[in-house]
Design a protein around this motif. Sequence first.
Motif, short mmCIF file in Angstrom:
data_model
loop_
_atom_site.label_atom_id
_atom_site.label_comp_id
_atom_site.label_asym_id
_atom_site.label_seq_id
_atom_site.Cartn_x
_atom_site.Cartn_y
_atom_site.Cartn_z
N UNK C 3 0.84 -1.20 0.00
CA UNK C 3 0.00 0.00 0.00
C UNK C 3 0.87 1.24 0.00
N UNK C 4 0.57 2.16 -0.88
CA UNK C 4 1.35 3.39 -0.99
C UNK C 4 0.40 4.57 -1.16
N UNK C 5 0.63 5.62 -0.36
CA UNK C 5 -0.21 6.82 -0.44
C UNK C 5 0.61 7.97 -1.02
N UNK C 6 0.08 8.55 -2.05
CA UNK C 6 0.73 9.65 -2.75
C UNK C 6 -0.15 10.88 -2.57
N UNK C 7 0.34 11.87 -1.82
CA UNK C 7 -0.47 13.07 -1.57
C UNK C 7 -0.78 13.83 -2.85
N UNK C 58 3.88 9.48 1.08
CA UNK C 58 3.37 9.90 2.39
C UNK C 58 3.23 8.68 3.32
N UNK C 59 2.74 7.59 2.74
CA UNK C 59 2.71 6.33 3.51
C UNK C 59 3.11 5.24 2.56
N UNK C 60 3.82 4.24 3.05
CA UNK C 60 4.30 3.16 2.18
C UNK C 60 4.48 1.91 3.00
N UNK C 61 3.96 0.83 2.49
CA UNK C 61 4.10 -0.45 3.17
C UNK C 61 4.19 -1.53 2.10
N UNK C 83 -8.90 13.45 -9.96
CA UNK C 83 -8.72 14.89 -10.14
C UNK C 83 -7.25 15.26 -9.97
N UNK C 84 -6.85 16.39 -10.51
CA UNK C 84 -5.44 16.80 -10.43
C UNK C 84 -5.01 17.06 -8.99
N UNK C 85 -5.96 17.38 -8.12
CA UNK C 85 -5.61 17.67 -6.74
C UNK C 85 -5.82 16.47 -5.83
N UNK C 86 -6.28 15.37 -6.40
CA UNK C 86 -6.57 14.21 -5.57
C UNK C 86 -5.29 13.57 -5.03
N UNK C 104 -8.82 10.36 -3.52
CA UNK C 104 -9.48 11.17 -2.49
C UNK C 104 -9.26 12.64 -2.79
N UNK C 105 -10.38 13.34 -2.98
CA UNK C 105 -10.28 14.76 -3.29
C UNK C 105 -10.50 15.60 -2.06
N UNK C 106 -10.61 16.89 -2.26
CA UNK C 106 -10.89 17.80 -1.16
C UNK C 106 -12.33 17.65 -0.71
#
Lengths: 257, 257, 257
Positions: C3-7, C58-61, C83-86, C104-106
């Motif tokens: 799992x990897x989270x990219x802001x 931001x998070x990585x596992x 979206x571009x900001x997601x 995940x958007x705003x």
Amino acid sequence: MFEALLGNGLILKKIIESIKELVTEVNFEVTSEAISLQAMDASHVALVVLVLRASEFEEYRCDRPQTLGVSITNLAKLLKIAGNDDSIILRAEDEAHVLTLVFTGKNNEKMCEFNLNLLTLDSEHLGIPEQEYSAEVTMSSSEFSRICRELTQVTDTLNLSVDKESVKFAVSGDIGAGSITMRANNSDKSEEKLILNVSDKVSMAFALRYLNLFNKASSLSDEVVVSLSPEVPVVLKFAFNLGELKYFLAPKIAEDA
Amino acid sequence: MFEALLGNGLILKKIIESIKELVTEVNFEVTSEAISLQAMDASHVALVVLVLRASEFEEYRCDRPQTLGVSITNLAKLLKIAGNDDSIILRAEDEAHVLTLVFTGKNNEKMCEFNLNLLTLDSEHLGIPEQEYSAEVTMSSSEFSRICRELTQVTDTLNLSVDKESVKFAVSGDIGAGSITMRANNSDKSEEKLILNVSDKVSMAFALRYLNLFNKASSLSDEVVVSLSPEVPVVLKFAFNLGELKYFLAPKIAEDA
Amino acid sequence: MFEALLGNGLILKKIIESIKELVTEVNFEVTSEAISLQAMDASHVALVVLVLRASEFEEYRCDRPQTLGVSITNLAKLLKIAGNDDSIILRAEDEAHVLTLVFTGKNNEKMCEFNLNLLTLDSEHLGIPEQEYSAEVTMSSSEFSRICRELTQVTDTLNLSVDKESVKFAVSGDIGAGSITMRANNSDKSEEKLILNVSDKVSMAFALRYLNLFNKASSLSDEVVVSLSPEVPVVLKFAFNLGELKYFLAPKIAEDA
């Protein structure tokens, strides 16, 4: 004699752009109350219903009801000639063979007048029964449009499920599956706001191709109202100052809903 | 030796863009006075005449007159490499086989030099008789361009009628008929202004396809001067600092004028 | 479990857009250190090498290394929905059959989750030898992209010559020949700056078609580093926060260099 003056001609340009890929030749009914049209698309899957209220025109006169057979394709061509700021006059004599369009811009030294040849078309006025719907979704028309357009990337069928808390736009295709879920909320931002009015939850499938065609009308209204009941056509309603444009689409037989 | 320095290279890019769809291979005549060209389009219906005055170049030298056969298609490709802010040097040795183009930008660390192979082309210098015209219309080039483009929606032939008070752009096709009429006026807004200089009223028909091609030159000049006399080619003149670009187009035999 | 989270999801959208015209189906290798891929284009002329460092997410596992066979074409379609900001989460179970993407958007009321079907692909991990290069050119990626794109107007082969003072981009075709020369400089303007690190001068020829495809990555990094040695593939390196994207391209046998 029929004559109607529209101060803001842009809205008529947008309306015709919103329907011209669905219907090519239609009968406009003009009465003292309204200009209206009802037309099926060529494949008889979708129905377009337009009403423009006489009272909302700057000037309006209709001595007796008339049916004006119009090529939407050609009307769209003529309306391209009108500037976005132009006012537009529509005019037809009794038993007219042409619909006259007069475009007047801010430049008073310029006059544009065109006669569109009218057509004799078979009439197919459909009685659309008034109907209570199980679920009514009110949301940003541009957000609805964006979601439909994006999901078209994945496949051609949208599974739309609505309950009291949320709307789920789900797709499933060769490349995979997924969904976009929105929860009911009363956000100040019109983009995010989602109002649900649900008596029974529903889950139905629709052809994205048609929804994308309907969504051209998102330029007419910030909001779209989507009304759903099992086994009857979904309605997309775009309301604006001058009247409203509604699209009806028969559901697909949902494969896995 | 021929060498000309143009501080504002963008204008040369625009000129070549304005003619490249009409003429593909042309002879440029370079003399101590001017760079000029005259060329018919492939179907021999339209004539392009360009004059760039030597005195308007930042630097200009032409030891003896030369004819430079140039592929406009290829010259356009090379000019795409020049930045919009670049200065452009054109250079040819005596009896040259290549036309050298040097592009110099604000970035001094970068040098662009290209040699365009020259062609040997048949010369067809046409004596164009000086002519008094019955009517001369001076108006915004962008407005003229917009009207021609929009009327192309309706049909392919423009009926242009000019009298002392007004110009009428009329069209008639399968879909209907109509016209845009502009009255002579001396508005402060260049978009609206219309100057008419008319000795005899005229009414002539032209192929919109060509007018639309000519109107690419509206990027060169805010104004276009349209000169008309019965049964002789119309002239569209676009004047700019460096010189002028004129297009001649034979009238169609007007069907109903 | 991976799992990897990219802001900043936009960078992933740009990366996939930068490679999707070169490679259509690839194995991503995910380890506790990085997400990486190596893939040849269909004609086996170009090699794409991507590394995204775990530490920059931001998070990585990543519990254990996995090979995820992905259709880049389909991944690009799904990423268009983001979206571009997601922010974007990538997730795969051990021995996964799908790669899950969560956007995940705003707008917190909206949730997007898609499962991309994974593929079983032949692995062709290539050992790329570490190499000293004769010449290394560091310049604006947009300027490099612009030059390659413009010279494509002239012909399909770029002759690239580098010495201690300058880089020369030369082309020669049917229409003529020419070159753009840039001198080494340390300008404050990133557009103009050119850093040369040259042990031996080199002159090599490359297919512009591939360079133009590589240059889509100019949206990822302001700078490109071009590394050259005779008879070995050129490397274009685009570095960014998250990692780097490198393209390798075999030289053409230079006709006249």
